[in-house]
Design a protein around this motif. Structure first.
Motif, PDB file in Angstrom:
ATOM      1  N   LEU A 102       0.872  -1.035   0.156  1.00  0.00           N
ATOM      2  CA  LEU A 102       0.110   0.000   0.136  1.00  0.00           C
ATOM      3  C   LEU A 102       0.856   1.224  -0.008  1.00  0.00           C
ATOM      4  CD1 LEU A 102      -2.642   1.367  -0.085  1.00  0.00           C
ATOM      5  CD2 LEU A 102      -2.705   1.367   2.574  1.00  0.00           C
ATOM      6  N   HIS A 103       1.871   1.248   0.849  1.00  0.00           N
ATOM      7  CA  HIS A 103       2.672   2.553   0.742  1.00  0.00           C
ATOM      8  C   HIS A 103       3.405   2.749  -0.530  1.00  0.00           C
ATOM      9  CE1 HIS A 103       6.480   0.574   2.454  1.00  0.00           C
ATOM     10  NE2 HIS A 103       6.984   0.912   1.192  1.00  0.00           N
ATOM     11  N   ASN A 104       3.675   1.615  -1.362  1.00  0.00           N
ATOM     12  CA  ASN A 104       4.452   1.897  -2.701  1.00  0.00           C
ATOM     13  C   ASN A 104       3.206   2.218  -3.681  1.00  0.00           C
ATOM     14  OD1 ASN A 104       6.955   1.391  -2.750  1.00  0.00           O
ATOM     15  ND2 ASN A 104       6.736  -0.509  -2.068  1.00  0.00           N
ATOM     16  N   LEU A 105       1.912   1.764  -3.463  1.00  0.00           N
ATOM     17  CA  LEU A 105       0.987   2.223  -4.500  1.00  0.00           C
ATOM     18  C   LEU A 105       0.625   3.849  -4.232  1.00  0.00           C
ATOM     19  CD1 LEU A 105      -1.181  -1.007  -4.329  1.00  0.00           C
ATOM     20  CD2 LEU A 105       0.213  -0.096  -6.191  1.00  0.00           C
ATOM     21  N   HIS A 106       0.493   3.990  -2.962  1.00  0.00           N
ATOM     22  CA  HIS A 106       0.242   5.380  -2.354  1.00  0.00           C
ATOM     23  C   HIS A 106       1.215   6.475  -2.989  1.00  0.00           C
ATOM     24  CE1 HIS A 106      -1.429   8.605   0.148  1.00  0.00           C
ATOM     25  NE2 HIS A 106      -0.028   8.867   0.646  1.00  0.00           N
ATOM     26  N   ARG A 107       2.538   5.913  -3.010  1.00  0.00           N
ATOM     27  CA  ARG A 107       3.622   6.769  -3.448  1.00  0.00           C
ATOM     28  C   ARG A 107       3.623   6.742  -5.245  1.00  0.00           C
ATOM     29  NH1 ARG A 107       9.857   5.177  -2.511  1.00  0.00           N
ATOM     30  NH2 ARG A 107      10.916   6.926  -3.263  1.00  0.00           N
ATOM     31  N   HIS A 108       3.523   5.674  -5.741  1.00  0.00           N
ATOM     32  CA  HIS A 108       3.489   5.680  -7.257  1.00  0.00           C
ATOM     33  C   HIS A 108       2.297   5.623  -8.004  1.00  0.00           C
ATOM     34  CE1 HIS A 108       7.952   5.344  -6.593  1.00  0.00           C
ATOM     35  NE2 HIS A 108       7.660   4.137  -5.852  1.00  0.00           N
TER      36      HIS A 108
END
Length: 186
Positions: A102-108
């Protein structure tokens, strides 16, 4: 977009620590478990050792190839799949784990699609655990408690708890957040 295959090939994936993140509660009920963004499979393999039927999904073909090799070596039956976690077919999993996805999807990009899909992957009463880097890390990105509380609320989620944790990475420990929530019957 991040080239995850290259990160696995050259050994620069900082989340590949050779074991599951210590903050996860691995004592889950129900046989069907989904590891979203499973990488090379350390969490999925540990859950399989505990008797769960585990499916691990990652966008990196290199990571999935390595996960499958580990499962074969360890004699474990884990369904490792190459795929985009934002476009999975709905399922009925009893427990779901997200270790940094989730934090990668939130970022990218892609977090909204992913958050909309999660309730369709979880059986009523399923426990979802989401581990992510905190915005307090000073990296200029990351998740906040407010974001997580808004994402994991009714009508699909209840009993949401967010704990401040330490995330282990090859580059050192980072401040993180662990969200635990339960899928409602709705």
């Amino acid at each position: 977009m991040t080239d995850y295959d290259a990160m696995y090939r050259d050994g620069t994936a900082p989340w590949e620590i050779g074991r599951p993140q210590a903050a996860f509660d691995l004592d889950v009920s129900g046989p069907r478990v989904l590891d979203l963004g499973c990488g090379t499979g350390e969490l999925a393999l540990e859950l399989a050792r505990r008797g769960h039927r585990v499916t691990g999904v990652d966008i990196s073909a290199v990571a999935i190839e390595r996960a499958r090799a580990k499962a074969t070596t360890d004699g474990l039956a884990v369904d490792f799949r190459i795929g985009d976690a934002t476009t999975l077919e709905p399922g009925e999993f009893d427990a779901l784990f997200d270790s940094g996805l989730l934090h990668n999807l939130h970022r990218h990009g892609g977090a909204e699609d992913y958050l909309a899909l999660l309730p369709r992957l979880a059986a009523p009463g399923a426990v979802l655990q989401v581990l992510g880097i905190s915005a307090s890390s000073g990296e200029g990105w990351g998740l906040t408690e407010d974001y997580l509380r808004a994402a994991f609320t009714g009508p699909h989620w209840n009993d949401t708890r967010i704990d401040v944790i330490e995330v282990t990475a090859t580059i050192g420990a980072l401040p993180g957040l662990l969200t635990r929530t339960v899928r409602t019957g709705a």
